[in-house]
Design an enzyme around this catalytic site. Structure first.
Site, PDB file in Angstrom:
ATOM      1  N   LYS A 179     -12.111 -15.208  -3.176  1.00 24.95           N
ATOM      2  CA  LYS A 179     -11.776 -15.577  -1.799  1.00 24.95           C
ATOM      3  C   LYS A 179     -12.326 -14.543  -0.826  1.00 24.95           C
ATOM      4  O   LYS A 179     -11.873 -13.398  -0.816  1.00 24.95           O
ATOM      5  CB  LYS A 179     -10.257 -15.646  -1.620  1.00 24.95           C
ATOM      6  CG  LYS A 179      -9.881 -16.309  -0.292  1.00 24.95           C
ATOM      7  CD  LYS A 179      -8.475 -15.982   0.158  1.00 24.95           C
ATOM      8  CE  LYS A 179      -8.415 -14.787   1.059  1.00 24.95           C
ATOM      9  NZ  LYS A 179      -9.114 -14.940   2.346  1.00 24.95           N
ATOM     10  N   GLY A 232      -8.055  -4.442   0.485  1.00 29.94           N
ATOM     11  CA  GLY A 232      -7.565  -4.768   1.819  1.00 29.94           C
ATOM     12  C   GLY A 232      -6.494  -3.790   2.236  1.00 29.94           C
ATOM     13  O   GLY A 232      -6.517  -2.615   1.843  1.00 29.94           O
ATOM     14  N   THR A 234      -2.865  -1.865   2.718  1.00 29.97           N
ATOM     15  CA  THR A 234      -1.845  -1.398   1.783  1.00 29.97           C
ATOM     16  C   THR A 234      -0.654  -2.358   1.769  1.00 29.97           C
ATOM     17  O   THR A 234      -0.123  -2.678   0.700  1.00 29.97           O
ATOM     18  CB  THR A 234      -1.419   0.035   2.163  1.00 29.97           C
ATOM     19  OG1 THR A 234      -2.576   0.876   2.020  1.00 29.97           O
ATOM     20  CG2 THR A 234      -0.315   0.559   1.259  1.00 29.97           C
ATOM     21  N   GLU A 254      -7.579  -1.813  -4.148  1.00 32.52           N
ATOM     22  CA  GLU A 254      -8.320  -0.826  -3.344  1.00 32.52           C
ATOM     23  C   GLU A 254      -7.797  -0.966  -1.926  1.00 32.52           C
ATOM     24  O   GLU A 254      -8.047  -1.980  -1.273  1.00 32.52           O
ATOM     25  CB  GLU A 254      -9.830  -1.111  -3.372  1.00 32.52           C
ATOM     26  CG  GLU A 254     -10.479  -1.046  -4.732  1.00 32.52           C
ATOM     27  CD  GLU A 254     -10.568   0.354  -5.313  1.00 32.52           C
ATOM     28  OE1 GLU A 254     -10.154   1.329  -4.642  1.00 32.52           O
ATOM     29  OE2 GLU A 254     -11.027   0.473  -6.456  1.00 32.52           O
ATOM     30  N   CYS A 288     -12.860   1.953   4.564  1.00 33.50           N
ATOM     31  CA  CYS A 288     -11.681   2.606   3.980  1.00 33.50           C
ATOM     32  C   CYS A 288     -11.960   4.060   3.622  1.00 33.50           C
ATOM     33  O   CYS A 288     -11.034   4.846   3.473  1.00 33.50           O
ATOM     34  CB  CYS A 288     -11.183   1.824   2.773  1.00 33.50           C
ATOM     35  SG  CYS A 288     -12.491   1.323   1.671  1.00 33.50           S
ATOM     36  N   GLU A 388      -4.045   4.573   9.433  1.00 34.20           N
ATOM     37  CA  GLU A 388      -5.423   4.103   9.356  1.00 34.20           C
ATOM     38  C   GLU A 388      -5.708   3.245  10.582  1.00 34.20           C
ATOM     39  O   GLU A 388      -5.035   2.246  10.815  1.00 34.20           O
ATOM     40  CB  GLU A 388      -5.625   3.270   8.081  1.00 34.20           C
ATOM     41  CG  GLU A 388      -7.056   2.840   7.896  1.00 34.20           C
ATOM     42  CD  GLU A 388      -7.285   2.089   6.592  1.00 34.20           C
ATOM     43  OE1 GLU A 388      -6.514   1.163   6.281  1.00 34.20           O
ATOM     44  OE2 GLU A 388      -8.245   2.434   5.877  1.00 34.20           O
TER      45      GLU A 388
HETATM   46  P1  NAP Z   1      -5.633  -7.835   4.697  1.00 33.56           P
HETATM   47  O1  NAP Z   1      -4.714  -8.712   5.440  1.00 33.56           O
HETATM   48  O2  NAP Z   1      -5.082  -6.965   3.642  1.00 33.56           O
HETATM   49  O3  NAP Z   1      -6.799  -8.776   4.108  1.00 33.56           O
HETATM   50  C1  NAP Z   1      -7.589  -8.508   2.968  1.00 33.56           C
HETATM   51  C2  NAP Z   1      -7.811  -9.778   2.177  1.00 33.56           C
HETATM   52  O4  NAP Z   1      -6.554 -10.226   1.660  1.00 33.56           O
HETATM   53  C3  NAP Z   1      -8.352 -10.945   3.005  1.00 33.56           C
HETATM   54  O5  NAP Z   1      -9.198 -11.738   2.200  1.00 33.56           O
HETATM   55  C4  NAP Z   1      -7.094 -11.694   3.357  1.00 33.56           C
HETATM   56  O6  NAP Z   1      -7.309 -13.043   3.657  1.00 33.56           O
HETATM   57  C5  NAP Z   1      -6.310 -11.562   2.073  1.00 33.56           C
HETATM   58  N1  NAP Z   1      -4.865 -11.755   2.224  1.00 33.56           N
HETATM   59  C6  NAP Z   1      -4.106 -11.632   3.347  1.00 33.56           C
HETATM   60  N2  NAP Z   1      -2.824 -11.908   3.076  1.00 33.56           N
HETATM   61  C7  NAP Z   1      -2.753 -12.213   1.757  1.00 33.56           C
HETATM   62  C8  NAP Z   1      -1.691 -12.581   0.881  1.00 33.56           C
HETATM   63  N3  NAP Z   1      -0.438 -12.677   1.301  1.00 33.56           N
HETATM   64  N4  NAP Z   1      -1.978 -12.829  -0.415  1.00 33.56           N
HETATM   65  C9  NAP Z   1      -3.233 -12.706  -0.885  1.00 33.56           C
HETATM   66  N5  NAP Z   1      -4.281 -12.373  -0.093  1.00 33.56           N
HETATM   67  C10 NAP Z   1      -4.048 -12.116   1.206  1.00 33.56           C
HETATM   68  O7  NAP Z   1      -6.410  -6.919   5.693  1.00 33.56           O
HETATM   69  P2  NAP Z   1      -6.819  -7.308   7.192  1.00 33.56           P
HETATM   70  O8  NAP Z   1      -5.713  -8.040   7.869  1.00 33.56           O
HETATM   71  O9  NAP Z   1      -8.101  -7.978   7.135  1.00 33.56           O
HETATM   72  O10 NAP Z   1      -6.952  -5.883   7.822  1.00 33.56           O
HETATM   73  C11 NAP Z   1      -5.776  -5.170   8.201  1.00 33.56           C
HETATM   74  C12 NAP Z   1      -5.940  -3.705   7.922  1.00 33.56           C
HETATM   75  O11 NAP Z   1      -6.151  -3.496   6.520  1.00 33.56           O
HETATM   76  C13 NAP Z   1      -7.135  -3.053   8.567  1.00 33.56           C
HETATM   77  O12 NAP Z   1      -6.916  -2.733   9.883  1.00 33.56           O
HETATM   78  C14 NAP Z   1      -7.317  -1.864   7.671  1.00 33.56           C
HETATM   79  O13 NAP Z   1      -6.442  -0.847   8.022  1.00 33.56           O
HETATM   80  C15 NAP Z   1      -6.950  -2.378   6.311  1.00 33.56           C
HETATM   81  N6  NAP Z   1      -8.132  -2.779   5.518  1.00 33.56           N
HETATM   82  C16 NAP Z   1      -8.542  -1.974   4.529  1.00 33.56           C
HETATM   83  C17 NAP Z   1      -9.659  -2.331   3.789  1.00 33.56           C
HETATM   84  C18 NAP Z   1     -10.169  -1.495   2.699  1.00 33.56           C
HETATM   85  O14 NAP Z   1     -11.351  -1.568   2.385  1.00 33.56           O
HETATM   86  N7  NAP Z   1      -9.345  -0.734   2.030  1.00 33.56           N
HETATM   87  C19 NAP Z   1     -10.344  -3.487   4.071  1.00 33.56           C
HETATM   88  C20 NAP Z   1      -9.880  -4.319   5.095  1.00 33.56           C
HETATM   89  C21 NAP Z   1      -8.769  -3.949   5.790  1.00 33.56           C
HETATM   90  P3  NAP Z   1      -7.536 -13.482   5.205  1.00 33.56           P
HETATM   91  O15 NAP Z   1      -8.758 -12.787   5.654  1.00 33.56           O
HETATM   92  O16 NAP Z   1      -7.747 -14.943   5.146  1.00 33.56           O
HETATM   93  O17 NAP Z   1      -6.323 -13.054   5.943  1.00 33.56           O
END
Ligand code: NAP
Ligand code: MG
Length: 486
Positions: A179, A232, A234, A254, A288, A388
């Site tokens: 996904k 994604g 934490t 991660e 990240c 972050e």
């Molecule tokens: P996120 O919500 O954790 O999204 C990461 C992935 O998980 C996306 O594909 C998302 O889908 C999916 N996802 C969301 N809710 C889920 C659930 N309940 N069950 C399974 N999968 C789910 O991250 P974000 O909202 O894009 O970003 C928020 C913050 O996360 C950023 O500001 C940053 O601090 C952090 N982040 C960290 C990394 C990293 O590389 N470590 C990467 C991205 C973000 P959708 O896109 O469809 O919501």
């Protein structure tokens, strides 16, 4: 503008289902170019029923994929790499349009998929077990595939993070459902098409563009999915781990980071200052591994800041498609609002206004631009120092000695990466052993190589990707004893 993509090409199994599939589609998503705010394409999002169908297909084709001889599986992955390589420029341009990545970065990202596929294409023929001496027989271990592996990808590095999951998973004999993030699905969809073109059998690797709360959630709850490989935030990672416990489902997580860049007085301060901007501005800070806490030994603080300011002001922020651009826009208006909540809007959100030391430039007008921004930390309790931000914002703080530097570097919930600048070899070794983080670099800011392990300590995650050991995360070790007395 790329042609409109439905995103479900690789989900389809027969034409007669088309009507039903359309009926089941829950919703659509407009993909927007972050540099222009124009709609690039509108995608149909995959729902639970289609996710279940793709998982069922992945289960069905699993035994045949697992039975492909190791040499042939390796060859198919090399062919997949070749096809991706032939489409490097197309994939890179797609990422510029969808995600606002600079063209230079986007080419590296497509190339990283090629490299990771080639690296793991050698794995099927090298998935060695062991022969262990025991009494009365022969004891051997096997590395068995898990079955269906799911990969959940964030929006910040759509291509590399997808590849770090699917390449070793496929090499180890698993089938994969993936996904992409809702914001950035286009390159993943294209990679799914290229896999079929390279000859991977239908259903072995399926891209499912949909919502995290729908498709991602289903990966976690579906009993036939044996592993969730997630990158994604934490908070979402913690939720996945909690739910995965119900089925004792394997997870690799991660997550976020708040990495330190520690500059000692004995370092090449000039080089440390000149390289500091791109250590947190790469990918507009949406990384990240970004070194967003700079710790500078007090003796060289002023000298460092003077050179750092000049370097920040020289960063070229603008059109990501332009070859000379170093930093593009933020991925979305929402992400820019989040960044603003730490700086301009801090007081409006109930926090102290930060001290801005200096800023770089950013274009005005359409596009989700945000200038490189350097904050002077008041103390380790600052919100901008602890949380972050995931944007082009860094905080700087002086330190006194080695012990103070280590204590401040480790005063964080995270532990993903970090940099240490010193010319003293003993200090480099001591500090790199003392900093609680999974990926450190001394006198450079490199974090990621496909041949070395990548992952976090503490709240930055669980498990390691890339390198020789990632295959352990996609296999179970089976031990078999053959009685030779009979
Ligand atoms: P996120 O919500 O954790 O999204 C990461 C992935 O998980 C996306 O594909 C998302 O889908 C999916 N996802 C969301 N809710 C889920 C659930 N309940 N069950 C399974 N999968 C789910 O991250 P974000 O909202 O894009 O970003 C928020 C913050 O996360 C950023 O500001 C940053 O601090 C952090 N982040 C960290 C990394 C990293 O590389 N470590 C990467 C991205 C973000 P959708 O896109 O469809 O919501
Ligand atoms: Mg989210």
């Amino acid at each position: 503008m790329p042609p409109s993509r439905t995103g479900n090409a690789s989900v389809a199994s027969s034409g007669s289902e088309t009507h039903e599939r359309k009926h089941l589609m829950s919703t659509t998503h407009d993909v927007i170019n972050p540099a222009t705010e124009e709609v690039v394409t509108t995608l149909d999002l995959v729902g639970v029923e289609e996710t279940d169908a793709a998982i069922a297909k992945a289960v069905e084709v699993g035994p045949a994929w697992r039975a492909v001889s190791p040499a042939d599986r390796g060859m198919l992955l090399r062919r997949f790499a070749d096809v991706v390589e032939e489409h490097t420029e197309e994939l890179a341009r797609l990422e510029v349009t969808n995600s606002g990545h600079t063209i230079g970065n986007a080419r590296w990202e497509a190339g990283n998929v090629v490299n990771v596929l080639r690296y793991y294409s050698a794995a099927p023929e090298r998935l060695f077990g062991r022969q262990i001496p025991v009494a009365g027989g022969l004891d051997v271990t096997f590395k068995e595939p898990l079955g269906v592996v799911s990969v959940i990808v964030p929006w910040n590095f759509p291509m590399p993070i997808a590849g770090w999951g699917f390449a070793p998973a496929l090499a180890a004999g698993n089938t994969v459902v993936l996904k992409p993030a809702e914001l950035t699905p286009l390159t993943a969809i294209r990679l799914g098409e290229l896999a079929l073109q390279a000859g991977l059998p239908e259903g072995v690797f399926t891209i499912l563009p949909g919502k995290g709360s729908v498709v991602g959630e289903r990966f976690v709850t579906h009993p036939d999915v044996r592993k969730v490989c997630f990158t994604g935030s934490t908070a979402v990672g913690q939720g996945i781990m909690r739910k995965a416990a119900d089925q004792l489902k394997r997870v690799t997580l991660e997550l976020g980071g708040k990495s330190a860049n520690i500059v000692f007085a004995d370092a090449d301060v000039e080089k440390a200052a000149a390289s500091a901007p791109m250590s947190f501005l790469d990918n507009a800070g949406q990384d990240c591994c970004a070194r967003t806490r700079i710790l500078v030994q007090r003796k060289v603080y002023d000298a460092f800041m003077e050179r750092f300011e000049a370097a920040i002001r020289a960063v070229r922020v603008g059109d990501p498609g332009d070859e000379s651009t170093e930093m593009g826009p933020m991925v979305s208006s929402g992400q820019r609002d989040t960044v603003r909540s730490f700086v301009e809007d801090a007081e409006a959100t109930g926090h102290a206004a930060p001290d801005i030391a200096f800023r770089g430039s950013a274009p005005e007008g359409k596009g989700w631009w945000y200038p490189p921004t350097v904050l002077m930390a008041h103390g380790t309790d600052d919100r901008a120092w602890r949380e972050e931000i995931f944007g082009p914002v860094v905080s700087v703080m002086p330190f006194d000695d080695e012990a103070d530097a280590i204590a401040k570097a480790n005063d964080t919930a995270y532990g993903l990466s970090g940099s240490i600048w010193t010319r003293d070899v003993g200090r480099a070794i001591r500090v790199s052993r003392a900093v609680e983080a999974g990926n450190l670099s001394v006198n450079s800011h490199s974090s990621v190589r496909y041949s070395t392990p990548f992952g976090g300590f503490k709240a930055s995650g669980i498990g390691r990707e890339l390198g020789p050991d990632a295959l352990d995360a996609f296999t179970e070790t089976k031990n078999v004893f053959f009685d030779t007395q009979a």
